[in-house]
Design a protein around this motif. Sequence first.
Motif, PDB file in Angstrom:
ATOM      1  N   GLU A  77       0.826  -1.212   0.000  1.00 51.18           N
ATOM      2  CA  GLU A  77       0.000   0.000   0.000  1.00 51.18           C
ATOM      3  C   GLU A  77       0.861   1.262   0.000  1.00 51.18           C
ATOM      4  O   GLU A  77       0.461   2.300  -0.535  1.00 51.18           O
ATOM      5  N   THR A  78       2.063   1.178   0.589  1.00 49.22           N
ATOM      6  CA  THR A  78       2.942   2.356   0.617  1.00 49.22           C
ATOM      7  C   THR A  78       3.370   2.753  -0.796  1.00 49.22           C
ATOM      8  O   THR A  78       3.569   3.939  -1.070  1.00 49.22           O
ATOM      9  N   VAL A  79       3.501   1.785  -1.674  1.00 51.22           N
ATOM     10  CA  VAL A  79       3.854   2.082  -3.063  1.00 51.22           C
ATOM     11  C   VAL A  79       2.732   2.880  -3.714  1.00 51.22           C
ATOM     12  O   VAL A  79       2.966   3.871  -4.417  1.00 51.22           O
ATOM     13  N   LYS A  80       1.510   2.450  -3.456  1.00 53.40           N
ATOM     14  CA  LYS A  80       0.350   3.139  -4.021  1.00 53.40           C
ATOM     15  C   LYS A  80       0.263   4.582  -3.513  1.00 53.40           C
ATOM     16  O   LYS A  80       0.024   5.523  -4.284  1.00 53.40           O
ATOM     17  N   ILE A  81       0.509   4.762  -2.227  1.00 58.52           N
ATOM     18  CA  ILE A  81       0.437   6.100  -1.625  1.00 58.52           C
ATOM     19  C   ILE A  81       1.491   7.026  -2.231  1.00 58.52           C
ATOM     20  O   ILE A  81       1.201   8.161  -2.640  1.00 58.52           O
ATOM     21  N   LEU A  82       2.723   6.556  -2.304  1.00 54.17           N
ATOM     22  CA  LEU A  82       3.811   7.390  -2.806  1.00 54.17           C
ATOM     23  C   LEU A  82       3.676   7.648  -4.305  1.00 54.17           C
ATOM     24  O   LEU A  82       3.954   8.752  -4.782  1.00 54.17           O
ATOM     25  N   SER A  83       3.243   6.647  -5.055  1.00 54.65           N
ATOM     26  CA  SER A  83       3.055   6.825  -6.493  1.00 54.65           C
ATOM     27  C   SER A  83       1.967   7.848  -6.783  1.00 54.65           C
ATOM     28  O   SER A  83       2.086   8.659  -7.705  1.00 54.65           O
ATOM     29  N   SER A  84       0.920   7.805  -5.982  1.00 58.74           N
ATOM     30  CA  SER A  84      -0.181   8.765  -6.169  1.00 58.74           C
ATOM     31  C   SER A  84       0.270  10.185  -5.878  1.00 58.74           C
ATOM     32  O   SER A  84      -0.126  11.126  -6.563  1.00 58.74           O
ATOM     33  N   GLU A  85       1.121  10.346  -4.861  1.00 60.72           N
ATOM     34  CA  GLU A  85       1.535  11.686  -4.443  1.00 60.72           C
ATOM     35  C   GLU A  85       2.650  12.254  -5.305  1.00 60.72           C
ATOM     36  O   GLU A  85       2.649  13.447  -5.636  1.00 60.72           O
ATOM     37  N   PHE A  86       3.620  11.424  -5.684  1.00 60.57           N
ATOM     38  CA  PHE A  86       4.814  11.935  -6.360  1.00 60.57           C
ATOM     39  C   PHE A  86       4.934  11.520  -7.827  1.00 60.57           C
ATOM     40  O   PHE A  86       5.785  12.034  -8.538  1.00 60.57           O
ATOM     41  N   GLY A  87       4.078  10.577  -8.257  1.00 58.65           N
ATOM     42  CA  GLY A  87       4.174  10.055  -9.613  1.00 58.65           C
ATOM     43  C   GLY A  87       4.878   8.717  -9.620  1.00 58.65           C
ATOM     44  O   GLY A  87       5.920   8.550  -8.968  1.00 58.65           O
ATOM     45  N   SER A  88       4.314   7.764 -10.337  1.00 54.94           N
ATOM     46  CA  SER A  88       4.860   6.411 -10.315  1.00 54.94           C
ATOM     47  C   SER A  88       6.289   6.357 -10.845  1.00 54.94           C
ATOM     48  O   SER A  88       7.083   5.505 -10.422  1.00 54.94           O
ATOM     49  N   GLU A  89       6.650   7.283 -11.748  1.00 50.65           N
ATOM     50  CA  GLU A  89       7.995   7.247 -12.337  1.00 50.65           C
ATOM     51  C   GLU A  89       9.093   7.507 -11.296  1.00 50.65           C
ATOM     52  O   GLU A  89      10.267   7.225 -11.548  1.00 50.65           O
ATOM     53  N   ARG A  90       8.704   8.008 -10.126  1.00 54.36           N
ATOM     54  CA  ARG A  90       9.706   8.295  -9.080  1.00 54.36           C
ATOM     55  C   ARG A  90       9.798   7.176  -8.040  1.00 54.36           C
ATOM     56  O   ARG A  90      10.592   7.296  -7.095  1.00 54.36           O
ATOM     57  N   ILE A  91       9.028   6.118  -8.240  1.00 55.79           N
ATOM     58  CA  ILE A  91       9.006   5.027  -7.261  1.00 55.79           C
ATOM     59  C   ILE A  91       9.481   3.726  -7.902  1.00 55.79           C
ATOM     60  O   ILE A  91       8.823   3.179  -8.792  1.00 55.79           O
ATOM     61  N   ILE A  92      10.613   3.235  -7.440  1.00 59.02           N
ATOM     62  CA  ILE A  92      11.162   1.952  -7.880  1.00 59.02           C
ATOM     63  C   ILE A  92      11.073   0.976  -6.709  1.00 59.02           C
ATOM     64  O   ILE A  92      11.317   1.355  -5.559  1.00 59.02           O
ATOM     65  N   VAL A  93      10.736  -0.256  -6.998  1.00 56.58           N
ATOM     66  CA  VAL A  93      10.731  -1.289  -5.953  1.00 56.58           C
ATOM     67  C   VAL A  93      11.886  -2.253  -6.211  1.00 56.58           C
ATOM     68  O   VAL A  93      12.078  -2.733  -7.327  1.00 56.58           O
ATOM     69  N   ALA A  94      12.661  -2.502  -5.173  1.00 58.01           N
ATOM     70  CA  ALA A  94      13.790  -3.429  -5.265  1.00 58.01           C
ATOM     71  C   ALA A  94      13.316  -4.847  -4.987  1.00 58.01           C
ATOM     72  O   ALA A  94      12.739  -5.125  -3.932  1.00 58.01           O
ATOM     73  N   LEU A  95      13.547  -5.721  -5.930  1.00 57.33           N
ATOM     74  CA  LEU A  95      13.294  -7.142  -5.742  1.00 57.33           C
ATOM     75  C   LEU A  95      14.655  -7.836  -5.780  1.00 57.33           C
ATOM     76  O   LEU A  95      15.269  -7.962  -6.842  1.00 57.33           O
ATOM     77  N   ASP A  96      15.121  -8.209  -4.614  1.00 56.42           N
ATOM     78  CA  ASP A  96      16.442  -8.809  -4.467  1.00 56.42           C
ATOM     79  C   ASP A  96      16.270 -10.313  -4.300  1.00 56.42           C
ATOM     80  O   ASP A  96      15.644 -10.770  -3.342  1.00 56.42           O
ATOM     81  N   SER A  97      16.818 -11.076  -5.243  1.00 60.26           N
ATOM     82  CA  SER A  97      16.557 -12.508  -5.294  1.00 60.26           C
ATOM     83  C   SER A  97      17.776 -13.318  -4.855  1.00 60.26           C
ATOM     84  O   SER A  97      18.886 -13.107  -5.347  1.00 60.26           O
TER      85      SER A  97
END
Length: 239
Positions: free
Chosen positions: A110-130
């Motif tokens: 949900e934090t991704v959704k909140i930040l993307s809505s406020e700042f724009g999705s292009e500024r939010i990257i999610v790290a998937l470390d495998s």
Amino acid sequence: MFIIPAVDIKNGKCVQLVQGKPGTEQIVLDNPAKVARKWQGKGASILHVIDLGGALEEGGNLAVVEEILKEVSIPVQMGGGIRSLDYATKLLDMGVERIILGTLAIMNPETVKILSSEFGSERIIVALDSKDSQVVVRGWTEKTDQNAPELGKIMEDNGAGGILFTNVDHEGLLGGFNIEPLLELLNAVNIPIIYSGGVSTLEDLSILSKTDVYGVVIGSALYKGTINFEDALNYEKIS
């Protein structure tokens, strides 16, 4: 495909670790801002800054990040220890172009959704470390029960503008990498993916340039000289 040099910060210095493990420092440079300025001078168009101290909960290096932001004019993507909405907001407000969320996003999409809505999705990257095909969190110290394609879809659905995929099994080893996990993730999502982990030769860059990857982060190979940055930029121009 962007060629993105890494500036990893620990105890106020620029370091390179093996598989993210404390005590495995192979490179230690005193002035991260000077290092950042060097990569910009060599032609980098994006800088990858990770606060390892923050990621490992040893204490952050925010003052060093602020210094880097003053020293360079190219976009900075930054991660490491971003464990709250307030801190994420602070970084975006102070001039970090794109923040990289790991543990926070995976534990609470949900934090991704909140930040993307406020700042724009292009500024939010999610790290998937495998690691061993499972996504790890908290500075690569804890495994989840999900793989990168599964979590990638969840993050895309919650508004993430991109994914940083790190193959921890190969990180810092300069031994190449397995392309299959990256290809699986590329097939699973439609947002840009930046790859990191084990890139050690120009041949590795040639392989990556034939995929749909958005960018590649290079750390140890640049600092140890197994890849010359100017040569690497040739793959940025042709891909």
